[in-house]
Motif scaffolding. Structure first.
Motif: not given
Length: 340
Positions: A150-157, A159-164, A193-198, A221-224
């Protein structure tokens, strides 16, 4: 009699110059006649023993029919949960996180939802069962796949969602291929990866030394990918772990935010956490803000961001997408609250 036995077994024992401190739990079932068998009696005693251990050990419990009902209820829930995992019968809802300075969306948290036989099962009900049954890795991968897609679809469209933000348990992080699976999934879906948080809880930080969890988190974290400490203030994380080298963001637990305007202790705790995070160079977000008053107080205390019903409820992907699109066109009402 049970109390005397349990108390007696708690007495320290001296052995080879060392003091040993044993303890015991006891489950008791009484026979009242009827058609019950010895086997049934032992099963009932075992259920009572299970409860004694679950409530802290070193005690005793008497069997009651309600205990069997609860046991059967959990067994049924676990069976339904396994079937739901096989059919991937879980939905993902998204709850926005916004800046209190200008209302900008800074992220969305992915939250699992499950509807069983027409009933919405609370995560607080089925997640503990999944964890106890060792089902969290399988459940987590279903949620990750759906949320990242879903977040990838928003990113391609655009749509600014900050970070997932994705919640991850210790069970999942102990999986040898967890990091590879997550990074491959992000690459496959085309989500940077910069748009993802755990999000992890504090106990996971204490568990990393003997399980390799720490190495997994460092690799990610090293991967972003960002790392967030959830429910901060309610666990036992050492301050040695709370640094910009280990964590990117702290999430203030909702119990400190609730009625912050009426509870001076909560006000002091939230202020202390904000100052700690600011001093360590770590970002912060407060969870559970539900009222305008709570939003105002958080803003007044210098909290930079917030998440809660006062901003938006968790929403299915279609509603979340519409909310994000609408929100990006107008400033958030927290600005008005501050001005007022």
């Amino acid at each position: 009699m049970a109390e005397r036995i349990v108390t007696g077994l708690k007495q320290p024992l001296e052995f080879a110059g060392t003091s040993l401190k044993p303890s015991a739990s006891a489950g008791i079932a009484l026979y009242h006649g009827g058609n019950g068998t010895v086997g049934d009696l032992i099963v009932n005693a075992d259920l009572a023993l299970y409860l004694a251990k679950a409530e802290g050990r070193g005690s005793y419990q008497l069997f009651a029919t309600t205990l069997r009902d609860k046991f059967e209820e959990k067994a049924n829930l676990e069976r339904e949960l396994r079937e739901a995992i096989t059919s991937q019968a879980f939905a993902v809802h998204y709850q926005p996180q916004v800046s209190l300075q200008g209302g900008k969306v800074i992220g969305v948290e992915a939250l699992v939802r499950w509807e069983m036989a027409g009933r919405n099962v609370s995560p607080g009900e089925f997640l503990p069962v999944a964890e106890k049954a060792g089902l969290m890795p399988a459940l987590g991968r279903i949620v990750f796949a759906k949320a990242i897609r879903t977040a990838a679809e928003w990113h391609r469209a655009g749509i600014d969602f900050g970070r997932l933000s994705l919640n991850v348990s210790a069970q999942e992080l102990r999986e040898a291929d967890f990091a590879c699976h997550l990074l491959d999934l992000l690459k496959q879906e085309g989500l940077p990866t910069r748009l993802v948080a755990l999000e992890i809880v504090e106990t996971v930080m204490l568990d990393d030394e003997n399980t390799g969890i720490g190495l997994t988190l460092k690799r990610l974290r090293k991967a972003g990918i960002r790392l967030e400490l959830d429910d901060f203030g309610t666990g036992y994380a050492s301050l040695a772990h709370i640094s910009a080298n280990e964590v990117d963001r702290l999430k203030i637990d909702r119990r400190f935010v609730r009625d912050i305007d009426k509870n001076p202790a909560n006000t002091k705790i939230v202020k202390a956490i904000i100052e700690l995070a600011r001093g360590l160079g770590i970002s912060i977000v407060a969870e559970g803000a539900e009222t305008d008053v709570e939003l105002f107080w958080l803003h007044d205390l210098g909290c930079p961001a917030v998440q809660g019903y006062g901003i938006a409820f968790p929403m299915p992907s279609s509603q979340a997408e519409a909310w994000l699109a609408t929100h990006s066109l107008a400033p958030h009402r927290t600005e008005a609250i501050h001005v007022a």
